[in-house]
Design a protein around this motif. Sequence first.
Motif, mmCIF file in Angstrom:
data_model
loop_
_atom_site.group_PDB
_atom_site.id
_atom_site.type_symbol
_atom_site.label_atom_id
_atom_site.label_comp_id
_atom_site.label_asym_id
_atom_site.label_seq_id
_atom_site.Cartn_x
_atom_site.Cartn_y
_atom_site.Cartn_z
ATOM 1 N N ARG A 1 -7.767 3.055 3.823
ATOM 2 C CA ARG A 1 -7.278 4.048 4.789
ATOM 3 C C ARG A 1 -6.672 3.385 6.005
ATOM 4 O O ARG A 1 -5.717 3.877 6.591
ATOM 5 C CB ARG A 1 -8.407 4.957 5.280
ATOM 6 N N GLU A 2 -7.271 2.282 6.423
ATOM 7 C CA GLU A 2 -6.850 1.637 7.668
ATOM 8 C C GLU A 2 -5.440 1.059 7.599
ATOM 9 O O GLU A 2 -4.845 0.777 8.632
ATOM 10 C CB GLU A 2 -7.859 0.584 8.096
ATOM 11 N N VAL A 3 -4.904 0.907 6.392
ATOM 12 C CA VAL A 3 -3.499 0.504 6.282
ATOM 13 C C VAL A 3 -2.633 1.570 6.947
ATOM 14 O O VAL A 3 -1.630 1.264 7.583
ATOM 15 C CB VAL A 3 -3.088 0.316 4.804
ATOM 16 N N LEU A 4 -3.048 2.812 6.851
ATOM 17 C CA LEU A 4 -2.306 3.926 7.422
ATOM 18 C C LEU A 4 -2.631 4.168 8.889
ATOM 19 O O LEU A 4 -1.830 4.741 9.624
ATOM 20 C CB LEU A 4 -2.591 5.207 6.628
ATOM 21 N N PHE A 5 -3.815 3.745 9.338
ATOM 22 C CA PHE A 5 -4.272 4.061 10.685
ATOM 23 C C PHE A 5 -4.513 2.831 11.549
ATOM 24 O O PHE A 5 -5.033 2.948 12.654
ATOM 25 C CB PHE A 5 -5.546 4.907 10.615
ATOM 26 N N GLY A 6 -4.153 1.681 11.068
ATOM 27 C CA GLY A 6 -4.408 0.442 11.780
ATOM 28 C C GLY A 6 -3.743 0.353 13.145
ATOM 29 O O GLY A 6 -4.218 -0.355 14.020
ATOM 30 N N GLY A 7 -2.652 1.071 13.346
ATOM 31 C CA GLY A 7 -1.946 1.019 14.623
ATOM 32 C C GLY A 7 -2.440 2.006 15.658
ATOM 33 O O GLY A 7 -1.934 2.036 16.784
ATOM 34 N N ALA A 8 -3.449 2.798 15.325
ATOM 35 C CA ALA A 8 -3.924 3.838 16.244
ATOM 36 C C ALA A 8 -4.447 3.256 17.551
ATOM 37 O O ALA A 8 -4.169 3.794 18.629
ATOM 38 C CB ALA A 8 -5.005 4.687 15.573
ATOM 39 N N ALA A 9 -5.169 2.166 17.480
ATOM 40 C CA ALA A 9 -5.723 1.571 18.698
ATOM 41 C C ALA A 9 -4.613 1.044 19.599
ATOM 42 O O ALA A 9 -4.667 1.200 20.822
ATOM 43 C CB ALA A 9 -6.705 0.451 18.347
ATOM 44 N N SER A 10 -3.591 0.444 19.004
ATOM 45 C CA SER A 10 -2.455 -0.065 19.791
ATOM 46 C C SER A 10 -1.712 1.077 20.469
ATOM 47 O O SER A 10 -1.313 0.961 21.630
ATOM 48 C CB SER A 10 -1.493 -0.843 18.905
ATOM 49 N N LEU A 11 -1.516 2.162 19.737
ATOM 50 C CA LEU A 11 -0.843 3.334 20.307
ATOM 51 C C LEU A 11 -1.646 3.877 21.483
ATOM 52 O O LEU A 11 -1.099 4.119 22.565
ATOM 53 C CB LEU A 11 -0.662 4.425 19.246
ATOM 54 N N GLN A 12 -2.946 4.048 21.287
ATOM 55 C CA GLN A 12 -3.786 4.582 22.353
ATOM 56 C C GLN A 12 -3.774 3.669 23.570
ATOM 57 O O GLN A 12 -3.632 4.138 24.700
ATOM 58 C CB GLN A 12 -5.213 4.769 21.844
ATOM 59 N N GLU A 13 -3.895 2.386 23.350
ATOM 60 C CA GLU A 13 -3.889 1.426 24.462
ATOM 61 C C GLU A 13 -2.574 1.481 25.235
ATOM 62 O O GLU A 13 -2.571 1.497 26.469
ATOM 63 C CB GLU A 13 -4.115 0.020 23.923
ATOM 64 N N ALA A 14 -1.468 1.553 24.521
ATOM 65 C CA ALA A 14 -0.158 1.603 25.178
ATOM 66 C C ALA A 14 0.007 2.887 25.989
ATOM 67 O O ALA A 14 0.488 2.853 27.129
ATOM 68 C CB ALA A 14 0.958 1.486 24.145
ATOM 69 N N LEU A 15 -0.399 4.023 25.418
ATOM 70 C CA LEU A 15 -0.262 5.287 26.122
ATOM 71 C C LEU A 15 -1.155 5.343 27.362
ATOM 72 O O LEU A 15 -0.719 5.777 28.434
ATOM 73 C CB LEU A 15 -0.554 6.467 25.197
ATOM 74 N N VAL A 16 -2.381 4.889 27.244
ATOM 75 C CA VAL A 16 -3.311 4.934 28.373
ATOM 76 C C VAL A 16 -2.851 4.001 29.492
ATOM 77 O O VAL A 16 -2.915 4.364 30.676
ATOM 78 C CB VAL A 16 -4.744 4.613 27.904
ATOM 79 N N SER A 17 -2.356 2.821 29.152
ATOM 80 C CA SER A 17 -1.905 1.907 30.207
ATOM 81 C C SER A 17 -0.640 2.429 30.892
ATOM 82 O O SER A 17 -0.491 2.286 32.105
ATOM 83 C CB SER A 17 -1.696 0.490 29.671
ATOM 84 N N THR A 18 0.242 3.084 30.141
ATOM 85 C CA THR A 18 1.434 3.677 30.751
ATOM 86 C C THR A 18 1.046 4.860 31.635
ATOM 87 O O THR A 18 1.609 5.048 32.712
ATOM 88 C CB THR A 18 2.451 4.118 29.678
ATOM 89 N N LEU A 19 0.084 5.638 31.193
ATOM 90 C CA LEU A 19 -0.417 6.754 31.990
ATOM 91 C C LEU A 19 -0.971 6.239 33.323
ATOM 92 O O LEU A 19 -0.663 6.790 34.382
ATOM 93 C CB LEU A 19 -1.516 7.499 31.223
ATOM 94 N N ALA B 1 0.825 -1.206 0.000
ATOM 95 C CA ALA B 1 0.000 0.000 0.000
ATOM 96 C C ALA B 1 0.860 1.257 0.000
ATOM 97 O O ALA B 1 0.618 2.179 -0.788
ATOM 98 C CB ALA B 1 -0.935 -0.005 1.210
ATOM 99 N N LEU B 2 1.867 1.286 0.858
ATOM 100 C CA LEU B 2 2.724 2.476 0.902
ATOM 101 C C LEU B 2 3.458 2.691 -0.409
ATOM 102 O O LEU B 2 3.600 3.833 -0.867
ATOM 103 C CB LEU B 2 3.712 2.375 2.057
#
Length: 188
Positions: free
Chosen positions: A52-70, A16-17
């Motif tokens: 589109r999700e090829v570009l944004f598929g990692g958003a949920a993982s990023l959010q989960e990691a940041l919230v759990s670290t917070l 895709a990229l």
Amino acid sequence: MSRWEPNARGRLEQAALELYGERGFEQTTVADIAQRAGLTERTFFRHYADKREVLFGGAASLQEALVSTLAAAPAAAAPIDAVAAALGTAADLFGERHAFARRRHRVIVANADLRERELIKLADLSAALADGLRARGVADPAASLAAEAGVAVFKVAFERWIEESGERDVAEVIRESLAELKVVMAGG
């Protein structure tokens, strides 16, 4: 094409990229991506809802990691410092993906709909961090302000990082950007 292919998700992402860079996002179809990856459209849709999700598929993982670290930050940490600790988690997720991040960013910047999707992703991230701060006992507006400031730091730092050679760790650039924000807020 065989029934099962190893690393299908990674191959689809790479294809895709490449195609988005060669043809542009709008001119690339799911069929094009699947064909370039040597997979079927059905395999594409097992991994992504749309192109589109090829570009944004990692958003949920990023959010989960940041919230759990917070949530795991020391209880005595100031709200912005707890957010900073969370943002440091990004280094683990982006580590060796500098070239991918740079190419992804170029595709997004070239398309208004993708820029809008990126802003929505950042707004969702800010809301999740604000909720995490509230769960830590931080009242509003402090929770919302710290979350929004943290996402602004992340956005600026990430853009700085992808424009660099990739030799520095994204966490280092985030720390520098946060320090710069603190100087600005102190009137420096």
